[in-house]
Structure formats: structure tokens, C-alpha cells
Scaffold this motif. Sequence first.
Motif, mmCIF file in Angstrom:
data_model
loop_
_atom_site.group_PDB
_atom_site.id
_atom_site.type_symbol
_atom_site.label_atom_id
_atom_site.label_comp_id
_atom_site.label_asym_id
_atom_site.label_seq_id
_atom_site.Cartn_x
_atom_site.Cartn_y
_atom_site.Cartn_z
ATOM 1 N N ASN A 37 0.837 -1.201 0.000
ATOM 2 C CA ASN A 37 0.000 0.000 0.000
ATOM 3 C C ASN A 37 0.868 1.245 0.000
ATOM 4 O O ASN A 37 1.833 1.338 0.771
ATOM 5 C CB ASN A 37 -0.899 0.010 1.236
ATOM 6 N N PHE A 38 0.491 2.192 -0.851
ATOM 7 C CA PHE A 38 1.243 3.438 -0.969
ATOM 8 C C PHE A 38 0.313 4.637 -0.916
ATOM 9 O O PHE A 38 -0.876 4.529 -1.240
ATOM 10 C CB PHE A 38 2.006 3.482 -2.307
ATOM 11 N N THR A 39 0.860 5.780 -0.523
ATOM 12 C CA THR A 39 0.139 7.038 -0.628
ATOM 13 C C THR A 39 1.038 8.070 -1.289
ATOM 14 O O THR A 39 2.271 7.991 -1.188
ATOM 15 C CB THR A 39 -0.324 7.555 0.742
ATOM 16 N N ASP A 40 0.405 9.034 -1.950
ATOM 17 C CA ASP A 40 1.157 10.147 -2.530
ATOM 18 C C ASP A 40 1.182 11.362 -1.601
ATOM 19 O O ASP A 40 1.708 12.407 -1.944
ATOM 20 C CB ASP A 40 0.569 10.541 -3.887
ATOM 21 N N GLY A 43 -3.884 12.462 -0.461
ATOM 22 C CA GLY A 43 -5.205 11.889 -0.247
ATOM 23 C C GLY A 43 -5.483 10.613 -1.007
ATOM 24 O O GLY A 43 -6.569 10.044 -0.873
ATOM 25 N N CYS A 44 -4.545 10.132 -1.811
ATOM 26 C CA CYS A 44 -4.755 8.901 -2.575
ATOM 27 C C CYS A 44 -4.077 7.714 -1.893
ATOM 28 O O CYS A 44 -2.942 7.822 -1.424
ATOM 29 C CB CYS A 44 -4.226 9.049 -3.995
ATOM 30 N N LEU A 45 -4.791 6.607 -1.868
ATOM 31 C CA LEU A 45 -4.260 5.351 -1.351
ATOM 32 C C LEU A 45 -4.195 4.366 -2.507
ATOM 33 O O LEU A 45 -5.191 4.114 -3.178
ATOM 34 C CB LEU A 45 -5.154 4.809 -0.235
ATOM 35 N N TYR A 46 -2.999 3.827 -2.748
ATOM 36 C CA TYR A 46 -2.767 2.941 -3.881
ATOM 37 C C TYR A 46 -2.475 1.529 -3.401
ATOM 38 O O TYR A 46 -1.717 1.330 -2.444
ATOM 39 C CB TYR A 46 -1.564 3.417 -4.695
ATOM 40 N N VAL A 68 -9.156 9.285 -0.451
ATOM 41 C CA VAL A 68 -9.644 9.477 0.918
ATOM 42 C C VAL A 68 -10.136 10.912 1.048
ATOM 43 O O VAL A 68 -9.359 11.851 0.850
ATOM 44 C CB VAL A 68 -8.521 9.195 1.946
ATOM 45 N N PRO A 69 -11.425 11.128 1.349
ATOM 46 C CA PRO A 69 -11.962 12.496 1.428
ATOM 47 C C PRO A 69 -11.249 13.335 2.490
ATOM 48 O O PRO A 69 -10.730 12.819 3.488
ATOM 49 C CB PRO A 69 -13.435 12.281 1.810
ATOM 50 N N GLU A 70 -11.254 14.636 2.262
ATOM 51 C CA GLU A 70 -10.675 15.560 3.230
ATOM 52 C C GLU A 70 -11.561 15.653 4.465
ATOM 53 O O GLU A 70 -12.767 15.389 4.409
ATOM 54 C CB GLU A 70 -10.510 16.948 2.609
ATOM 55 N N ASP A 71 -10.972 16.063 5.581
ATOM 56 C CA ASP A 71 -11.740 16.282 6.805
ATOM 57 C C ASP A 71 -12.681 17.472 6.634
ATOM 58 O O ASP A 71 -12.454 18.357 5.801
ATOM 59 C CB ASP A 71 -10.793 16.562 7.988
ATOM 60 N N ASP A 72 -13.728 17.499 7.450
ATOM 61 C CA ASP A 72 -14.671 18.621 7.445
ATOM 62 C C ASP A 72 -14.144 19.799 8.259
ATOM 63 O O ASP A 72 -14.839 20.808 8.410
ATOM 64 C CB ASP A 72 -16.017 18.184 8.020
#
Length: 238
Positions: A37-40, A43-46, A68-72
Motif C-alpha cells: 500500500n502506498f500514498t502520494d 489523499g490517494c491510497l494505492y 480518501v476524502p478531506e476532513d470537514d
Amino acid sequence: MQLFFHENTQDKDFQLDLEESRHLIKVLRRKQGDKVNFTDGKGCLYTCVIKDANPKKTILSIEERNYVPEDDYYIHLAISPTKNSERMEWMIEKITEIGVHEITFMQSEHSERGNLKLDRLEKKIIAACKQSLKTRVPKLNPVVPMEELVRDKKFDTYQRFIAYVDKENDRHLIEKAKKDNAYIILIGPEGDFSKQELDLAFKHYFLPCSLGKSRLRSETAGLAAVHTLQLINNIEFQ
């Protein structure tokens, strides 16, 4: 789950740098065909598969992308750096794990330190994101004068707070901050803010707040502030 970081993932196949390649293949003993599993950091999970398990230049292929959506809410901590750089590094690591969105180092009248190794702090932030499985890397800003920060018009829509020690300042941040907002909170140096700095902050609509009855070190106050704002946004109070 283990999470790895690679900033440039525009192509389906990409090559890891030496450090990440060595850790993945030599330390974790991952092999060709294994999934990781990787992230950039944006907000993306690969989900990726190892195409070439080379400990110097591992090549991965992206199989799946998830956003992954941003926090509110948005937490911006502005803090005067301490003389001891290790204490700032510790704080940066912990508030990243807990959940901070932006960090600004602030030069105030009683500041003990004016320069920081931002590249080293960036590495601490990325390591903490991987440890805590975060797909967004907090923004790290260089040192700016407090006067410039409090006058910045971009904070007009934020809930603005300044934490300092005073028996008259006894209302805790948890009582004042409202859920689902953008926040900026100022934390001063060990000698605290000067009266002139407090007056300037009040003039620009920063609200005084307490972080508890104890007198805290700057890095402890920064950690307490971020944790409090996370609690406000993630726990339903009765």
C-alpha cells in the motif's frame, strides 16, 4: 497494514528511491508479486504489486486507486520554535500522528530559535504519516513573524485562538472551539507572548484560550491544542 510513501505516482508503473526500496526488499523481505500500500501524501491510497524486487530501485505497478476524502475541519498550528530542536521534532511527529493539517513556525518577541531544518522536519512528518496510516501530508511553513501571521487576511474565515498563561484566561479551548471549522491557534515560546503581542492578536480577533491549569512547555501546548481540536471534531459530547 503498512503504508509507504511516493510523491510522484502519475504513471501506472513507478520506481522507488533507494531508501524505500531497501526497506521494502531487504528489511521487510517483500518479493516480486507481493502487494503493498502506498500514498502520494495528497489523499490517494494505492494498492500496488511489486514488478521488480530490486533493493536499489524497486519497481511497482498500481492496481487500484482510492481517494480518501478531506476532513470537514482544518487545524493550523502556529508555534514559536524552541531552542531545543529535538523537542520540536518530537512535537511534529506526534501532532502529525494525531492529525494536524498545517504547521507554521512563528517568530515572536521571546522566541529562542529563528532557524529550523525544514527538510529534516519534512522527513519526520512523512515517517509519522506512514506510521499512523495517513494519506495526507500536513503542510509545513517556514518561520514567519507573528505580526505578519495575525494580520493575514486568509484567516478571516477561521476560528482564531491564542493560548497563553494567565489566571484571567481560564476558559479552555474545548469550550470555545466549534465543530467542523477551520482553526488557527497560536502557541508562544517558553517566555510566552508579550503584552504587545497579545494586544495585537486581540485586535485581529484572536480569542484567548487556556489549555488547562498546568503551565506547559511549548511543544506540550502544541500537542494539547491539536489533540483538543481533534476531540471536538471526532467525539460527540453529551
